[in-house]
Design a protein around this motif. Structure first.
Motif, PDB file in Angstrom:
ATOM      1  N   UNK A 118      17.248   9.510 -22.488  1.00  0.00           N
ATOM      2  CA  UNK A 118      16.479   9.856 -21.295  1.00  0.00           C
ATOM      3  C   UNK A 118      15.122   9.157 -21.301  1.00  0.00           C
ATOM      4  N   UNK A 119      14.441   9.176 -22.415  1.00  0.00           N
ATOM      5  CA  UNK A 119      13.126   8.523 -22.488  1.00  0.00           C
ATOM      6  C   UNK A 119      13.243   7.015 -22.302  1.00  0.00           C
ATOM      7  N   UNK A 120      14.312   6.417 -22.793  1.00  0.00           N
ATOM      8  CA  UNK A 120      14.509   4.971 -22.578  1.00  0.00           C
ATOM      9  C   UNK A 120      14.716   4.659 -21.097  1.00  0.00           C
ATOM     10  N   UNK A 121      15.446   5.535 -20.403  1.00  0.00           N
ATOM     11  CA  UNK A 121      15.670   5.342 -18.965  1.00  0.00           C
ATOM     12  C   UNK A 121      14.341   5.407 -18.211  1.00  0.00           C
ATOM     13  N   UNK A 122      13.490   6.342 -18.606  1.00  0.00           N
ATOM     14  CA  UNK A 122      12.172   6.455 -17.972  1.00  0.00           C
ATOM     15  C   UNK A 122      11.343   5.208 -18.251  1.00  0.00           C
ATOM     16  N   UNK A 123      11.370   4.735 -19.487  1.00  0.00           N
ATOM     17  CA  UNK A 123      10.589   3.536 -19.849  1.00  0.00           C
ATOM     18  C   UNK A 123      11.084   2.310 -19.092  1.00  0.00           C
ATOM     19  N   UNK A 124      12.400   2.202 -18.940  1.00  0.00           N
ATOM     20  CA  UNK A 124      12.941   1.064 -18.183  1.00  0.00           C
ATOM     21  C   UNK A 124      12.455   1.100 -16.742  1.00  0.00           C
ATOM     22  N   UNK A 125      12.377   2.305 -16.193  1.00  0.00           N
ATOM     23  CA  UNK A 125      11.894   2.445 -14.814  1.00  0.00           C
ATOM     24  C   UNK A 125      10.418   2.049 -14.719  1.00  0.00           C
ATOM     25  N   UNK A 126       9.622   2.497 -15.659  1.00  0.00           N
ATOM     26  CA  UNK A 126       8.176   2.257 -15.616  1.00  0.00           C
ATOM     27  C   UNK A 126       7.856   0.773 -15.579  1.00  0.00           C
ATOM     28  N   UNK A 127       8.587  -0.036 -16.304  1.00  0.00           N
ATOM     29  CA  UNK A 127       8.208  -1.446 -16.431  1.00  0.00           C
ATOM     30  C   UNK A 127       8.825  -2.356 -15.360  1.00  0.00           C
ATOM     31  N   UNK A 128       9.517  -1.777 -14.373  1.00  0.00           N
ATOM     32  CA  UNK A 128      10.035  -2.595 -13.262  1.00  0.00           C
ATOM     33  C   UNK A 128       8.865  -3.260 -12.546  1.00  0.00           C
ATOM     34  N   UNK A 152       8.884  13.014 -19.757  1.00  0.00           N
ATOM     35  CA  UNK A 152       8.016  11.984 -19.198  1.00  0.00           C
ATOM     36  C   UNK A 152       6.804  11.744 -20.094  1.00  0.00           C
ATOM     37  N   UNK A 153       6.215  12.821 -20.593  1.00  0.00           N
ATOM     38  CA  UNK A 153       5.075  12.659 -21.500  1.00  0.00           C
ATOM     39  C   UNK A 153       5.494  11.926 -22.773  1.00  0.00           C
ATOM     40  N   UNK A 154       6.678  12.257 -23.290  1.00  0.00           N
ATOM     41  CA  UNK A 154       7.161  11.569 -24.483  1.00  0.00           C
ATOM     42  C   UNK A 154       7.454  10.108 -24.174  1.00  0.00           C
ATOM     43  N   UNK A 155       7.993   9.846 -23.003  1.00  0.00           N
ATOM     44  CA  UNK A 155       8.304   8.462 -22.625  1.00  0.00           C
ATOM     45  C   UNK A 155       7.044   7.612 -22.527  1.00  0.00           C
ATOM     46  N   UNK A 156       5.973   8.137 -21.907  1.00  0.00           N
ATOM     47  CA  UNK A 156       4.759   7.319 -21.792  1.00  0.00           C
ATOM     48  C   UNK A 156       4.068   7.180 -23.140  1.00  0.00           C
ATOM     49  N   UNK A 157       4.241   8.182 -24.027  1.00  0.00           N
ATOM     50  CA  UNK A 157       3.708   8.024 -25.390  1.00  0.00           C
ATOM     51  C   UNK A 157       4.409   6.866 -26.104  1.00  0.00           C
ATOM     52  N   UNK A 158       5.736   6.858 -26.004  1.00  0.00           N
ATOM     53  CA  UNK A 158       6.502   5.768 -26.628  1.00  0.00           C
ATOM     54  C   UNK A 158       6.157   4.429 -25.984  1.00  0.00           C
ATOM     55  N   UNK A 159       6.041   4.426 -24.656  1.00  0.00           N
ATOM     56  CA  UNK A 159       5.766   3.195 -23.932  1.00  0.00           C
ATOM     57  C   UNK A 159       4.463   2.576 -24.411  1.00  0.00           C
ATOM     58  N   UNK A 160       3.432   3.393 -24.573  1.00  0.00           N
ATOM     59  CA  UNK A 160       2.134   2.888 -25.036  1.00  0.00           C
ATOM     60  C   UNK A 160       2.228   2.362 -26.464  1.00  0.00           C
ATOM     61  N   UNK A 161       3.071   2.991 -27.279  1.00  0.00           N
ATOM     62  CA  UNK A 161       3.263   2.528 -28.656  1.00  0.00           C
ATOM     63  C   UNK A 161       4.003   1.195 -28.694  1.00  0.00           C
ATOM     64  N   UNK A 162       4.927   1.006 -27.758  1.00  0.00           N
ATOM     65  CA  UNK A 162       5.728  -0.220 -27.729  1.00  0.00           C
ATOM     66  C   UNK A 162       4.920  -1.431 -27.271  1.00  0.00           C
TER      67      UNK A 162
END
Length: 547
Positions: A118-128, A152-162
């Protein structure tokens, strides 16, 4: 590669995250940067399209046919950047995407979990669209601590780390409540909100604090100390007289500078705020006032007609007048004569809607405006009510009505001058729908072209004979009644390119009476008012001089 600003909220909802995000986007544009704004909503509906306006306010429609959160309207109005389908997503859409992939076998038989799928799906959406702009502003709906928002909060945390260090920052909006008995602004709710955010791995770089009073220096220092931010990054967000003051107010408080400092952008380009100074001048220095009645069915919740209210404000700004809006419940006119309720208005607007409730009252409002030569603008259902009114009272079709209402009642009561649209052309293909289809996303949605009749009122208003406006509806005026209605003075002045679908009607020998099947309010902006609203307010201004 874009820099990312993630906007979160705490303490209570409805603090104005959408407005703060939109204002920040406008300020970054004023400094020469390109921006795109994006909304991530934690609710499980796939989109707001099937939600009652009482639940979620208006549904904002994009050019490419997405039904989205009303905050995207703020984004467009403040930045002028047309939103896309990829700028709005909900938990429902995310989970639907994940489950569709699982059904296809895309996960190769793995156990599907919130992390990482789920978090990967959110991250993929964010970077479109990551390569298209300088800044991507992503607002997370709800408040920190809401259980549905955790992915969503976990996804943006991961996104910032990536991402490379310094490419993502976090902006957190909170409330500083004022306790009148002690005469104090209390910082503890903000401290707890930031503490909650930090427990899930997010440290805000900028704090935006809503308050009814100025933030004393002592409280600002206290917030900075306990929330682990610089004092300069504690931004006050006081209540404003107009939302269009927000870019200037946030600039005075240093929001855009705090964001650029967080990205280590120095020296920062100087902003050109001339557009917003002009907007503020037009808002705060009108040269008159006009009164407009909005006759609708959701009048208890003004957010249901948010874009219409803002488009009227834009029309007022273009004409240097203040537009005073009164919300009138259409159902009143089903019991009472509309004249005492409408006689003191300079113009009448009937907006869109769904269902039969209140429609007879809207028909009476259209009739009153037509007979008393009051400027009238009918939008979507408001146009259909104007056509039904003309069919009944001018063309002699006493039982004229809409197939929509017969469908609700389960029996035939009306001659359907408005019918359920089963087939239409979208781009280079034909769309087909049945009345039994699912409700979500099955309407005529998004931008469509309309061809205007040369010499018509609308052609004069737009200054062209071809326009493109956004639609959201299932029912259309039946073209077979055109000849009979036009012989009575209701002109079909705008049509779809294939000539099958009426887009605009207007009344001959009337100062200003126009109905449109589309939603012109969705493309209106304070610095570029929608042509129909600009001219509608002009007509109301002219009428105010006559009454």
């Amino acid at each position: 590669m874009a820099r990312y600003v993630f906007i979160t909220g705490g303490v209570v909802s409805s603090l104005g995250k959408g407005l703060a995000s939109a204002a920040l986007g406008a300020l970054l544009q004023a400094r020469g940067y390109s921006v795109r704004l994006r909304k991530l909503d934690p609710y499980l509906n796939v989109d707001p399209g099937t939600m009652s306006p009482f639940e979620h306010g208006e549904v904002f429609v994009t050019d490419d046919g997405a039904e989205t959160d009303l905050d995207l309207g703020h984004y467009e109005r403040f930045t002028g950047v047309s939103a896309r389908m990829t700028d709005s997503i909900s938990s429902g859409r995310i989970y639907m995407n994940v489950l569709e992939k699982e059904r296809r076998g895309d996960y190769l038989g793995k156990t599907i979990q919130v992390i990482p799928h789920v978090t990967n799906e959110i991250k993929d959406f964010i970077e479109i669209g990551d390569e298209e702009v300088d800044f991507m502003l992503c607002e997370i709906g709800g408040t920190v601590g809401d259980i549905e928002g955790l992915p969503f909060f976990e996804a943006i945390r991961q996104f910032a780390q990536d991402r490379p260090r310094g490419q993502c920052i976090f902006m957190h909006l909170t409330l500083l409540p004022y306790i009148a008995a002690s005469g104090e602004l209390k910082t503890k709710p903000t401290q707890h909100s930031v503490k909650e955010l930090r427990t899930i791995g997010l440290q805000p770089n900028v704090l935006v604090c809503r308050s009814e009073h100025p933030i004393p220096e002592k409280e600002r220092e206290k917030i900075a100390l306990f929330c682990n931010v610089r004092k300069e990054d504690v931004i006050a967000a006081p209540d404003l007289k107009s939302i269009y003051e927000a870019p200037l107010a946030y600039h005075r408080e240093g929001l855009d500078q705090a964001v650029l400092d967080a990205f280590n952008i120095a020296p920062a380009p100087k902003p050109d705020l001339s557009t917003w100074h002009d907007v503020a001048d037009r808002v705060f220095n009108p040269e008159g006032e006009v009164r407009v009645a909005i006759v609708g069915k959701y009048v208890q919740l003004e957010d249901a007609y948010k874009s219409i209210a803002e488009a009227l404000t834009h029309g007022g700004m273009a004409n240097r007048v203040k537009v005073k809006v009164d919300w009138v419940d259409a159902e009143i006119f089903e019991r009472e004569d509309p004249a005492p309720h409408l006689e003191n208005f300079h113009a009448i607007l009937v907006p869109g809607g769904f269902g039969e409730r209140g429609t007879e009252g809207k028909i009476k409002a259209a009739q009153y405006a037509r007979e008393h030569k009051i400027p009238y603008l009918g939008i979507c259902l408001g146009m259909q009510m104007a056509v039904i009114e003309a069919a009944r009272n001018l063309a002699g079709i006493d039982t004229a009505g809409s197939e929509e209402f017969d469908h609700e009642a389960g029996k035939k009561r009306f001659e359907p001058v408005v019918y359920h649209l089963k087939e239409w052309v979208q781009g280079n293909h034909t769309v087909r729908r049945k009345s039994t289809d699912d409700k979500g996303g099955t309407m005529r949605l998004g931008a469509y072209t309309a061809v205007l009749k040369d010499g018509s009122k609308v052609a004069d208003v737009y200054g062209t004979t071809e326009i493109e406006e956004r639609h959201r509806h299932r029912y259309e005026v039946d073209i077979k009644y055109r000849e009979k209605l036009e012989s009575c003075g209701l002109v079909f002045s705008g049509m779809s390119p294939d000539g099958r679908l009426p887009e605009i009607v207007e009344v001959k020998d009337h100062p200003w009476y126009i109905g449109v099947q589309f939603h012109p309010e969705l493309k209106s902006k304070p610095f570029a008012p929608a042509p129909l609203f600009r001219d509608f307010v002009r007509a109301a201004k002219e009428n105010s001089r006559l009454v």
